[in-house]
Design a protein around this motif. Structure first.
Motif, mmCIF file in Angstrom:
data_model
loop_
_atom_site.group_PDB
_atom_site.id
_atom_site.type_symbol
_atom_site.label_atom_id
_atom_site.label_comp_id
_atom_site.label_asym_id
_atom_site.label_seq_id
_atom_site.Cartn_x
_atom_site.Cartn_y
_atom_site.Cartn_z
ATOM 1 N N VAL A 143 15.760 -28.858 -45.132
ATOM 2 C CA VAL A 143 16.134 -28.140 -46.350
ATOM 3 C C VAL A 143 15.194 -26.967 -46.556
ATOM 4 C CG1 VAL A 143 17.256 -30.079 -47.522
ATOM 5 C CG2 VAL A 143 14.801 -29.807 -47.732
ATOM 6 N N GLY A 144 15.759 -25.855 -47.022
ATOM 7 C CA GLY A 144 14.951 -24.664 -47.242
ATOM 8 C C GLY A 144 14.440 -24.127 -45.922
ATOM 9 N N ASP A 145 13.428 -23.284 -45.991
ATOM 10 C CA ASP A 145 12.933 -22.627 -44.781
ATOM 11 C C ASP A 145 12.076 -23.536 -43.916
ATOM 12 O OD1 ASP A 145 14.191 -20.274 -45.148
ATOM 13 O OD2 ASP A 145 12.550 -19.354 -46.280
ATOM 14 N N HIS A 146 11.289 -24.354 -44.554
ATOM 15 C CA HIS A 146 10.390 -25.160 -43.723
ATOM 16 C C HIS A 146 10.123 -26.547 -44.306
ATOM 17 C CE1 HIS A 146 7.356 -23.667 -46.503
ATOM 18 N NE2 HIS A 146 7.869 -22.487 -46.295
ATOM 19 N N ASN A 147 11.207 -27.168 -44.807
ATOM 20 C CA ASN A 147 11.034 -28.514 -45.340
ATOM 21 C C ASN A 147 11.919 -29.531 -44.643
ATOM 22 O OD1 ASN A 147 9.134 -28.192 -47.574
ATOM 23 N ND2 ASN A 147 10.714 -26.846 -48.404
ATOM 24 N N VAL B 31 10.472 -35.170 -49.760
ATOM 25 C CA VAL B 31 10.477 -33.828 -49.181
ATOM 26 C C VAL B 31 9.064 -33.525 -48.695
ATOM 27 C CG1 VAL B 31 10.815 -31.361 -49.652
ATOM 28 C CG2 VAL B 31 12.376 -33.044 -50.653
ATOM 29 N N PHE B 32 8.962 -32.976 -47.500
ATOM 30 C CA PHE B 32 7.645 -32.613 -46.973
ATOM 31 C C PHE B 32 7.769 -31.413 -46.034
ATOM 32 C CE2 PHE B 32 8.438 -34.647 -42.834
ATOM 33 C CZ PHE B 32 9.377 -35.611 -43.164
ATOM 34 N N ASP B 33 6.692 -30.722 -45.844
ATOM 35 C CA ASP B 33 6.647 -29.564 -44.958
ATOM 36 C C ASP B 33 6.949 -30.013 -43.538
ATOM 37 O OD1 ASP B 33 5.370 -27.424 -43.201
ATOM 38 O OD2 ASP B 33 5.075 -26.583 -45.214
ATOM 39 N N TYR B 34 7.795 -29.246 -42.843
ATOM 40 C CA TYR B 34 8.212 -29.717 -41.519
ATOM 41 C C TYR B 34 7.065 -29.727 -40.510
ATOM 42 C CZ TYR B 34 8.515 -25.246 -38.983
ATOM 43 O OH TYR B 34 8.216 -24.078 -38.353
ATOM 44 N N GLU B 35 6.005 -29.025 -40.849
ATOM 45 C CA GLU B 35 4.850 -29.056 -39.950
ATOM 46 C C GLU B 35 3.993 -30.315 -40.173
ATOM 47 O OE1 GLU B 35 3.072 -25.267 -40.583
ATOM 48 O OE2 GLU B 35 4.339 -24.313 -39.060
ATOM 49 N N GLY B 36 4.328 -31.042 -41.215
ATOM 50 C CA GLY B 36 3.586 -32.273 -41.487
ATOM 51 C C GLY B 36 4.090 -33.417 -40.633
ATOM 52 N N THR B 37 3.846 -33.340 -39.343
ATOM 53 C CA THR B 37 4.389 -34.341 -38.423
ATOM 54 C C THR B 37 3.868 -35.744 -38.743
ATOM 55 O OG1 THR B 37 2.652 -33.731 -36.894
ATOM 56 C CG2 THR B 37 4.834 -32.819 -36.464
ATOM 57 N N ALA B 38 2.685 -35.816 -39.324
ATOM 58 C CA ALA B 38 2.131 -37.125 -39.677
ATOM 59 C C ALA B 38 3.012 -37.800 -40.720
ATOM 60 C CB ALA B 38 0.713 -36.973 -40.198
ATOM 61 N N VAL B 39 3.598 -37.001 -41.619
ATOM 62 C CA VAL B 39 4.468 -37.567 -42.656
ATOM 63 C C VAL B 39 5.715 -38.155 -42.008
ATOM 64 C CG1 VAL B 39 5.797 -37.101 -44.748
ATOM 65 C CG2 VAL B 39 3.646 -35.894 -44.358
ATOM 66 N N GLU B 40 6.302 -37.388 -41.097
ATOM 67 C CA GLU B 40 7.519 -37.846 -40.429
ATOM 68 C C GLU B 40 7.273 -39.157 -39.680
ATOM 69 O OE1 GLU B 40 9.602 -34.611 -38.899
ATOM 70 O OE2 GLU B 40 11.269 -35.808 -38.158
ATOM 71 N N GLU B 41 6.133 -39.231 -39.031
ATOM 72 C CA GLU B 41 5.775 -40.441 -38.299
ATOM 73 C C GLU B 41 5.626 -41.629 -39.247
ATOM 74 O OE1 GLU B 41 3.015 -38.908 -35.096
ATOM 75 O OE2 GLU B 41 2.129 -40.867 -35.585
ATOM 76 N N ARG B 42 5.005 -41.351 -40.385
ATOM 77 C CA ARG B 42 4.789 -42.386 -41.391
ATOM 78 C C ARG B 42 6.128 -42.879 -41.959
ATOM 79 N NH1 ARG B 42 2.387 -46.650 -42.787
ATOM 80 N NH2 ARG B 42 2.038 -46.952 -45.015
ATOM 81 N N MET B 43 7.063 -41.942 -42.150
ATOM 82 C CA MET B 43 8.389 -42.313 -42.671
ATOM 83 C C MET B 43 9.079 -43.273 -41.702
ATOM 84 S SD MET B 43 8.756 -40.838 -45.576
ATOM 85 C CE MET B 43 7.010 -40.780 -45.900
ATOM 86 N N MET B 44 8.946 -42.966 -40.405
ATOM 87 C CA MET B 44 9.572 -43.800 -39.385
ATOM 88 C C MET B 44 8.922 -45.185 -39.374
ATOM 89 S SD MET B 44 10.429 -42.535 -35.573
ATOM 90 C CE MET B 44 8.725 -42.435 -35.048
ATOM 91 N N GLN B 45 7.598 -45.173 -39.521
ATOM 92 C CA GLN B 45 6.854 -46.438 -39.555
ATOM 93 C C GLN B 45 7.309 -47.317 -40.731
ATOM 94 O OE1 GLN B 45 2.612 -46.009 -40.312
ATOM 95 N NE2 GLN B 45 2.281 -46.119 -38.103
ATOM 96 N N LEU B 46 7.419 -46.679 -41.908
ATOM 97 C CA LEU B 46 7.826 -47.433 -43.103
ATOM 98 C C LEU B 46 9.249 -47.958 -42.969
ATOM 99 C CD1 LEU B 46 6.221 -45.263 -45.926
ATOM 100 C CD2 LEU B 46 5.571 -47.568 -45.247
ATOM 101 N N ARG B 47 10.094 -47.141 -42.337
ATOM 102 C CA ARG B 47 11.473 -47.580 -42.142
ATOM 103 C C ARG B 47 11.508 -48.848 -41.294
ATOM 104 N NH1 ARG B 47 14.935 -43.385 -39.078
ATOM 105 N NH2 ARG B 47 14.088 -44.420 -37.275
ATOM 106 N N HIS B 48 10.690 -48.890 -40.276
ATOM 107 C CA HIS B 48 10.656 -50.076 -39.413
ATOM 108 C C HIS B 48 10.014 -51.267 -40.107
ATOM 109 C CE1 HIS B 48 12.344 -48.484 -35.701
ATOM 110 N NE2 HIS B 48 11.853 -47.334 -36.113
#
Ligand code: ZN
Length: 139
Positions: A91-95, A60-77
């Motif tokens: 999930v929730g207001d901003h996660n 779970v991470f803050d949706y404004e943490g775009t770096a996290v999302e990018e990292r998740m995609m990188q790890l998936r690959h």
């Protein structure tokens, strides 16, 4: 014993000090030694070694943490061979919640979980590991 210096955020130090006092540890060092041993031993489960495993990892991470999302995609690959499925939800207001379903060995899954945990700015990382080979599923 070797003395090491570790940098960590102030709020984590506060939580460590509070925990140390509440649980009767002699100090930060004792607490950190125990935490390290637990972490290192976490994936040394003899019942899981050499078996075919399923791992479920949620991040779970803050949706404004775009770096996290990018990292998740990188790890998936980078771990494509063990990521059976991946799901992103809000999930929730901003996660954001990232769910990974893994199939692999204990070593492969623990490497993946370790890399997820090393990602900066995540809110929580949870996982579970279950054998999926012909052995006892519920043991
Ligand atoms: Zn999202």
């Amino acid at each position: 014993m070797t003395v090491v210096s570790v940098s960590m955020p102030d709020d984590l130090v506060d939580r460590i000090d509070e925990f140390t006092e509440e649980h009767g540890y002699t100090g930060r060092s004792e607490l950190l030694r125990e935490a390290s041993r637990n972490l290192l031993g976490e994936f040394e489960d003899k019942r899981l070694e050499g078996r075919e495993l399923m791992g479920i990892v949620t991040v779970v991470f803050d949706y404004e943490g775009t770096a996290v999302e990018e990292r998740m995609m990188q790890l998936r690959h980078e771990h494509e061979d063990i990521v059976a499925s991946n799901f992103h939800s809000h999930v929730g207001d901003h996660n954001c919640m990232e769910l990974f379903i893994l199939e692999g060995s204990l070593e492969e899954i623990s490497t993946f979980v370790g890399r997820i945990r090393a990602t900066q700015d995540t809110t929580t990382v949870d996982y579970s590991v279950t054998p999926i080979d012909s052995g006892d599923l519920l043991e």
